[in-house]
Design an enzyme around this catalytic site. Structure first.
Site, PDB file in Angstrom:
ATOM      1  NE  ARG A   1      -3.829   1.907   2.645  1.00 33.68           N
ATOM      2  CZ  ARG A   1      -3.689   3.097   3.234  1.00 33.68           C
ATOM      3  NH1 ARG A   1      -2.524   3.417   3.790  1.00 33.68           N
ATOM      4  NH2 ARG A   1      -4.690   3.952   3.285  1.00 33.68           N
TER       5      ARG A   1
ATOM      6  CB  SER B   1     -11.866  -1.087   1.237  1.00 36.47           C
ATOM      7  OG  SER B   1     -10.511  -1.453   1.283  1.00 36.47           O
TER       8      SER B   1
ATOM      9  CE  LYS C   1      -7.817   3.752   4.205  1.00 35.83           C
ATOM     10  NZ  LYS C   1      -8.985   3.230   3.457  1.00 35.83           N
TER      11      LYS C   1
END
Length: 210
Positions: A41, A110, A139
């Site tokens: 990521r 997601s 996040k």
């Protein structure tokens, strides 16, 4: 690796700030502790940096017979021959991505609510990443999900569901018996002093999931 053979039980998502050399070392150690899949990521690095990391990681993971999943970037996934792609709600539509990638490439989506989960399954996702389950620094804008909502999603879809968001050794046991196929972690392994032991500890709890 065929998508039907991909084990999502202990799913490691990488930490962007870690350089290639350290990254490959941490991942190799974590796989020896039980990590079964790795998602690269990279939200802020350049395309070239992302590609270089992906290529290096693919080589290491091939040797360790562990699948590489790329977050968001279909072009990077195709360029390095990744085993999968993982997309969010604001990325290219799943129907478009399915036309772009080989049939054997696993595609995850997601989701943060039941509607998104049902839509992902209907559109042909191979698995869903459900969260955020707990507060997470990765996040910071993510709103933690109620456990009852997680359970409802797991009951309502027939594809594998992987929990993500703030999961660590202290809270992972609360996710057992919810119908999950696995847990995705970042900091609990990437920032651990001993990635192998951290992975093994998490995996012990994941064995109680089903």
């Amino acid at each position: 690796m065929k998508k039907s053979q991909i084990d999502l039980s202990l799913y490691l998502v990488t930490e962007e700030s870690i350089g290639i050399e350290n990254l490959t070392k941490i991942i190799a150690e974590s796989i020896s502790g039980g990590v079964s899949a790795v998602q690269l990521r990279e939200k802020n690095n350049s395309s070239l940096s992302f590609y270089k990391k992906a290529a290096a990681l693919k080589q290491v993971l091939n040797e360790l017979s562990t699948p590489l999943i790329i977050n968001d970037r279909v072009d990077i996934a195709l360029a390095v021959g990744a085993d999968g792609i993982h997309i969010g709600q604001d990325d290219l539509p799943l129907s478009v991505i399915k036309q772009m990638v080989p049939e054997e490439m696993i595609i995850g989506v997601s989701v943060s609510n039941l509607g998104e989960a049902l839509q992902a399954e209907q559109d042909g996702a191979d698995y869903i990443g459900v969260g955020s389950i707990f507060p997470t620094k990765t996040k910071q804008d993510a709103t933690p999900m109620a456990i009852r909502d997680l359970e409802e999603i797991c009951r309502s879809v027939s594809i594998p569901a992987v929990a993500i968001g703030g999961i660590n050794a202290d809270n992972i046991s609360s996710l057992s018996d919810k119908g999950l196929s696995g847990a995705a972690v970042v900091s609990a392994i990437m920032n651990a002093k001993n990635p192998k032991l951290a992975a093994a500890s998490l995996l012990d709890n994941i064995k109680d999931f089903t």
